[in-house]
Enzyme design. Structure first.
Site, short mmCIF file in Angstrom:
data_model
loop_
_atom_site.label_atom_id
_atom_site.label_comp_id
_atom_site.label_asym_id
_atom_site.label_seq_id
_atom_site.Cartn_x
_atom_site.Cartn_y
_atom_site.Cartn_z
N ASN A 23 0.96 -1.07 0.10
CA ASN A 23 0.01 0.01 -0.16
C ASN A 23 0.93 1.14 0.03
OD1 ASN A 23 -1.79 2.03 0.55
ND2 ASN A 23 -2.25 1.43 2.73
N LYS A 33 0.05 4.11 -0.44
CA LYS A 33 -0.60 5.72 0.25
C LYS A 33 -0.27 6.66 -0.50
CE LYS A 33 -0.35 3.22 4.74
NZ LYS A 33 -0.01 3.26 6.12
N HIS A 65 -9.61 1.29 5.04
CA HIS A 65 -8.15 1.34 5.61
C HIS A 65 -8.53 2.35 7.01
CE1 HIS A 65 -4.26 2.63 6.35
NE2 HIS A 65 -3.78 1.49 6.01
N GLU A 67 -6.80 4.94 7.99
CA GLU A 67 -6.68 6.26 7.52
C GLU A 67 -7.79 6.91 6.94
OE1 GLU A 67 -3.02 5.62 5.49
OE2 GLU A 67 -1.92 5.01 7.64
N GLU A 111 -5.63 -5.14 10.57
CA GLU A 111 -4.48 -4.24 10.76
C GLU A 111 -4.74 -3.39 12.33
OE1 GLU A 111 -2.52 -2.90 7.18
OE2 GLU A 111 -4.33 -1.78 7.07
N GLY A 159 2.57 2.09 10.62
CA GLY A 159 3.14 2.97 10.40
C GLY A 159 4.15 3.39 11.94
N SER A 185 3.15 -2.50 10.40
CA SER A 185 4.77 -2.56 10.72
C SER A 185 5.22 -3.86 10.31
CB SER A 185 5.05 -2.07 12.13
OG SER A 185 4.71 -0.84 12.28
P1 PGA Z 1 2.71 0.02 7.70
O1 PGA Z 1 1.30 0.46 6.84
O2 PGA Z 1 3.30 -1.42 7.07
O3 PGA Z 1 3.61 1.17 7.28
O4 PGA Z 1 2.56 -0.01 9.15
C1 PGA Z 1 0.32 -0.61 6.72
C2 PGA Z 1 -0.81 -0.21 6.26
O5 PGA Z 1 -1.13 1.01 6.51
O6 PGA Z 1 -1.65 -1.11 5.60
#
Ligand code: PGA
Length: 250
Positions: free
Chosen positions: A9, A11, A94, A96, A166, A172, A212
């Site tokens: 992803n 982003k 997601h 976010e 997640e 992140g 992560s």
């Molecule tokens: P990350 O993001 O691997 O940077 O923690 C995962 C995600 O948002 O799907």
């Protein structure tokens, strides 16, 4: 046997030139993998990724879409538009988007329905906040999100779905969930699907862990019975680390 699905992803990162360079370097490195590898790129990279991915075994994904078929929705992108540019997967729900753009599980259900109608596979994200985790509410939050997001979907559709568990506190942050927690929650996702549908649907649905995931921790997640892949943010932005993640998946 469920095929492992490793999705990057990106982003809001990567310009078209970066996308082309990435794919040209990355594709030959994973050409023999038995896993399904997906790149979920920004809208503005889709056209370039679609052409650069031609003839490779990597699948193209997007990060969002609108639940309506078409109409007066300024700034939005439909499932059909994505399909016309080779998109096979779309991330929905997601954290976010849930947090910054008020995306709800009801939106996810409408989006999933629309994606299946366009022959695109949704990657549905669910997960709890740190406060919910600390309060012992993970199971309640995750099962409610699943139940509401699958509203109106048939068992045939759900069996083709990818669900990414997640934990929001792991996204992140570098603070990944320990392997027991990740497996427990992915199992809970499968059991929730079983309670809503049936055993065959629950056995078919593919469940990713995300949050992560790095080359140094992916192996232990992938060894778990109920974890069928990973949704990867930061570590999917570099050719070397994304290749290592694909290679480390057994
Ligand atoms: P990350 O993001 O691997 O940077 O923690 C995962 C995600 O948002 O799907």
């Amino acid at each position: 046997m469920r095929k492992k699905v490793i999705a990057g992803n990106w982003k809001m990162n990567m310009l078209p030139g970066d996308t082309i360079n990435f794919i040209e370097q990355f594709a030959p490195l994973v050409k023999d993998t038995e896993h399904e590898v997906i790149l979920c790129v920004p809208y503005t990279d889709i056209f370039y990724a679609w052409h650069t991915l031609e003839g490779t075994n990597i699948h193209l994904g997007a990060q969002n879409m609108h639940w309506e078929e078409k109409g007066a929705y300024t700034g939005e992108i439909s499932a059909e538009m994505l399909k016309s540019m080779g998109v096979e997967y779309v991330i929905i729900g997601h954290s976010e988007r849930r947090e910054y753009y008020a995306e709800t599980s009801a939106h996810c259900a409408a989006k999933a329905k629309r994606l299946f109608a366009a022959d695109i596979t949704p990657i549905l994200c669910v997960g709890e906040t740190e406060a919910e985790y600390d309060a012992g509410k993970t199971a309640e939050v995750v099962s409610t999100e699943i139940k509401e997001s699958l509203e109106g979907l048939t068992s045939d559709e759900v069996s083709r779905l990818v669900i990414a568990y997640e934990p929001i506190w792991a996204i992140g942050t570098g603070k990944s969930a320990d392997v027991e927690t990740a497996e427990k929650c992915c199992k809970l996702v499968r059991e929730t699907v079983k309670s809503l549908y049936d055993e065959a649907t629950a056995e078919a649905v593919r469940i990713q862990y995300g949050g992560s995931v790095k080359p140094n921790n992916i192996k232990e997640y992938m060894a778990c019975e109920d974890i069928d892949g990973a949704l990867i943010g930061g570590a999917s932005l570099k050719v070397d680390s994304f290749k290592e993640l694909v290679d480390a998946t057994k």
